[in-house]
Design an enzyme around this catalytic site. Sequence first.
Site, short mmCIF file in Angstrom:
data_model
loop_
_atom_site.label_atom_id
_atom_site.label_comp_id
_atom_site.label_asym_id
_atom_site.label_seq_id
_atom_site.Cartn_x
_atom_site.Cartn_y
_atom_site.Cartn_z
CD GLU A 16 32.30 -10.55 -39.51
OE1 GLU A 16 31.89 -11.32 -40.36
OE2 GLU A 16 32.04 -10.50 -38.25
CE1 TYR A 50 30.83 -8.08 -41.58
CE2 TYR A 50 31.51 -7.64 -43.68
CZ TYR A 50 31.46 -8.59 -42.89
OH TYR A 50 31.69 -9.88 -42.82
#
Length: 381
Positions: free
Chosen positions: A190, A102
């Site tokens: 993101e 992530y």
Amino acid sequence: MKIHEYQAKDFFTQYSIPVAEGIVCRDVDSCLETYKNLFSEVVVIKAQVHTGGRGKAGGVKIAKSPQEVRQHAEAILGMDIKGFKVDRVMVAQGVNIASEYYLSFVIDRNSRSVVLIMSREGGMDIEEVAATAPEKIIKIAIDPLIGIPEFLARKAAFMLFDSFDVVKQAVPLIQNLYKLFTETDASLAEINPLVVTKEGKLIAIDGKMNFDDNALYRQPEVEALFEPDEEEKREQDAKSKGFSYVHLKGKIGCMVNGAGLAMATMDMIKLYGGEPANFLDIGGSSNPNKVIEAMKLLTSDPEVNVVLINIFGGITRCDDVARGLIEAFKYLKTDIPVVIRLTGTNEAEGRELLKGTSFHSAQTMSMAISKSVELSKSRIK
């Protein structure tokens, strides 16, 4: 402002961030044609909607044949995901995933800076990881005067990856994502998951970007991608009429003059056990037409079961507000009860005008909010 995954990936490509190739399709036949043109035995069919949780909702499927492409495309197109209807999908090349990570940049108001957030536990369950194992989430505050020089990007990459070959790929990726974030006035950039393939390549196979609404005037390329949902359309309409309006999830619609009083009103509704449906500041105008438009806005929300009007008359005259309300309800047909508190300039005249009407009048803020919460709870079935 939010954009779709495929649009975020277009920005990634502009900033030299490697992505899995994919094409957006709006019907099943286009999905089948894309499957042929990608020359990939395995593809991923992904719903394109402005919300997360697509995978868990069944909006992301792997297909290994034309038959499976058709089957999954037919199932996903038209699907409802958290209130969003799927009208397009992305058909993307399959990737041999070895591991998932992530990576994101986000505005952190506590540190008053952009924060780089990373984790070795990327994928669909990143929210659960953050809640149950926060030690697995790495956060680095970025000094806006320095940004991310190579030494800092290298430090971050070594915190995330063990392979030096992958670190070398990650350094420019991290720097380019930060550059994209700042140059487009984003509030979130993101990549989840950021994957390392079995061939050792670093690829963003999913992307998400949100942008600062107040900066859209200087981001025409971003603004052109704006697809407002019903809630955002309502907020845009309110802004065009001179209101400050934010939609919430409660039952008590609030009409207040002044942002500070509006915030205090919402706090007191919570204190008394109710749930505000919105923040609505009608400003300091005494124009009765504003009251009419505000009432139309509040009663158009299907969740609102009580309207609370809290007016402190300074510039705004209480008798003008009362006239506006009386005029509004000549045209508005609703059984929603309305509670009014008028205090300040011409409050006596305003209350006199409201005598004999169906409105619930209260002299104090506490009385008005208490009555609103009581009425709201009594109308919940």
